[in-house]
Design a protein around this motif. Sequence first.
Motif, PDB file in Angstrom:
ATOM      1  N   VAL A  40       0.851  -1.184   0.000  1.00  0.00           N
ATOM      2  CA  VAL A  40       0.000   0.000   0.000  1.00  0.00           C
ATOM      3  C   VAL A  40       0.891   1.241   0.000  1.00  0.00           C
ATOM      4  O   VAL A  40       1.856   1.328   0.757  1.00  0.00           O
ATOM      5  CB  VAL A  40      -0.902  -0.005   1.261  1.00  0.00           C
ATOM      6  N   ALA A  41       0.569   2.183  -0.860  1.00  0.00           N
ATOM      7  CA  ALA A  41       1.349   3.421  -0.935  1.00  0.00           C
ATOM      8  C   ALA A  41       1.194   4.200   0.368  1.00  0.00           C
ATOM      9  O   ALA A  41       0.106   4.286   0.923  1.00  0.00           O
ATOM     10  CB  ALA A  41       0.873   4.261  -2.109  1.00  0.00           C
ATOM     11  N   PRO A  42       2.291   4.787   0.869  1.00  0.00           N
ATOM     12  CA  PRO A  42       2.188   5.575   2.100  1.00  0.00           C
ATOM     13  C   PRO A  42       1.388   6.852   1.863  1.00  0.00           C
ATOM     14  O   PRO A  42       1.389   7.412   0.771  1.00  0.00           O
ATOM     15  CB  PRO A  42       3.642   5.894   2.444  1.00  0.00           C
ATOM     16  N   ARG A  43       0.717   7.281   2.900  1.00  0.00           N
ATOM     17  CA  ARG A  43      -0.054   8.526   2.820  1.00  0.00           C
ATOM     18  C   ARG A  43       0.902   9.714   2.827  1.00  0.00           C
ATOM     19  O   ARG A  43       1.952   9.656   3.456  1.00  0.00           O
ATOM     20  CB  ARG A  43      -0.998   8.613   4.013  1.00  0.00           C
ATOM     21  N   PRO A  44       0.524  10.803   2.146  1.00  0.00           N
ATOM     22  CA  PRO A  44       1.408  11.976   2.132  1.00  0.00           C
ATOM     23  C   PRO A  44       1.676  12.560   3.516  1.00  0.00           C
ATOM     24  O   PRO A  44       2.685  13.220   3.714  1.00  0.00           O
ATOM     25  CB  PRO A  44       0.646  12.979   1.269  1.00  0.00           C
ATOM     26  N   ASP A  45       0.792  12.293   4.478  1.00  0.00           N
ATOM     27  CA  ASP A  45       1.021  12.805   5.826  1.00  0.00           C
ATOM     28  C   ASP A  45       1.524  11.724   6.779  1.00  0.00           C
ATOM     29  O   ASP A  45       1.564  11.924   7.977  1.00  0.00           O
ATOM     30  CB  ASP A  45      -0.256  13.454   6.375  1.00  0.00           C
ATOM     31  N   GLY A  46       1.952  10.587   6.224  1.00  0.00           N
ATOM     32  CA  GLY A  46       2.417   9.471   7.034  1.00  0.00           C
ATOM     33  C   GLY A  46       3.865   9.630   7.494  1.00  0.00           C
ATOM     34  O   GLY A  46       4.592  10.527   7.064  1.00  0.00           O
ATOM     35  N   ALA A  47       4.285   8.715   8.362  1.00  0.00           N
ATOM     36  CA  ALA A  47       5.625   8.778   8.958  1.00  0.00           C
ATOM     37  C   ALA A  47       6.734   8.621   7.922  1.00  0.00           C
ATOM     38  O   ALA A  47       7.766   9.286   8.017  1.00  0.00           O
ATOM     39  CB  ALA A  47       5.759   7.700  10.027  1.00  0.00           C
ATOM     40  N   THR A  48       6.543   7.769   6.931  1.00  0.00           N
ATOM     41  CA  THR A  48       7.576   7.561   5.908  1.00  0.00           C
ATOM     42  C   THR A  48       7.845   8.849   5.143  1.00  0.00           C
ATOM     43  O   THR A  48       8.990   9.233   4.913  1.00  0.00           O
ATOM     44  CB  THR A  48       7.137   6.465   4.922  1.00  0.00           C
ATOM     45  N   VAL A  49       6.801   9.546   4.775  1.00  0.00           N
ATOM     46  CA  VAL A  49       6.951  10.794   4.033  1.00  0.00           C
ATOM     47  C   VAL A  49       7.526  11.880   4.932  1.00  0.00           C
ATOM     48  O   VAL A  49       8.412  12.640   4.523  1.00  0.00           O
ATOM     49  CB  VAL A  49       5.601  11.223   3.418  1.00  0.00           C
ATOM     50  N   ARG A  50       7.071  11.947   6.179  1.00  0.00           N
ATOM     51  CA  ARG A  50       7.607  12.948   7.109  1.00  0.00           C
ATOM     52  C   ARG A  50       9.103  12.750   7.342  1.00  0.00           C
ATOM     53  O   ARG A  50       9.839  13.708   7.536  1.00  0.00           O
ATOM     54  CB  ARG A  50       6.848  12.915   8.423  1.00  0.00           C
ATOM     55  N   ALA A  51       9.558  11.496   7.308  1.00  0.00           N
ATOM     56  CA  ALA A  51      10.993  11.232   7.483  1.00  0.00           C
ATOM     57  C   ALA A  51      11.800  11.824   6.337  1.00  0.00           C
ATOM     58  O   ALA A  51      12.881  12.377   6.545  1.00  0.00           O
ATOM     59  CB  ALA A  51      11.238   9.732   7.578  1.00  0.00           C
TER      60      ALA A  51
END
Length: 145
Positions: A40-51
């Motif tokens: 599943v693609a990570p959400r734009p506000d998720g932890a992976t993107v924030r990193a």
Amino acid sequence: MLADRLDDVPVVDEAVRLAVARGAPLLLIAVLPPLLPRSVAPRPDGATVRAVLGRALPRLARAGIGYQPAVCHRPAGQGGRLCAAKGLLDVAVAHGCSWLVVSRSGPTELDASTVMEAAAIRGGPFIHAAPPMPWAPLVEHRPPA
């Protein structure tokens, strides 16, 4: 465009400078590895993107600039030289971005010259090339006394 590299720092600085001059918020596109099959693609506000966006957020807060996060996954397999750049441009255009700041020494297939070439073929958006991160030695060399 941010790819979790030291080159993100001059990209953010240049984007902040341009955004302040225009009084506009930023679209921060986090470039992530290819998606694994059935993941599943990570959400734009998720932890992976924030990193990935972590180096940018303090600079944006100091400048008082708003931002919108977005995600671009690198293509899996062999898609041709301009495939990754086309995917990045697709994300930017889908979010209404008309000005994209990219590092001259960006990741493979996402450096400023490749993205500029893809944008020229596509007809936009405008690509601004940010200079690479200046090299500095970690420790000052001092001759023995």
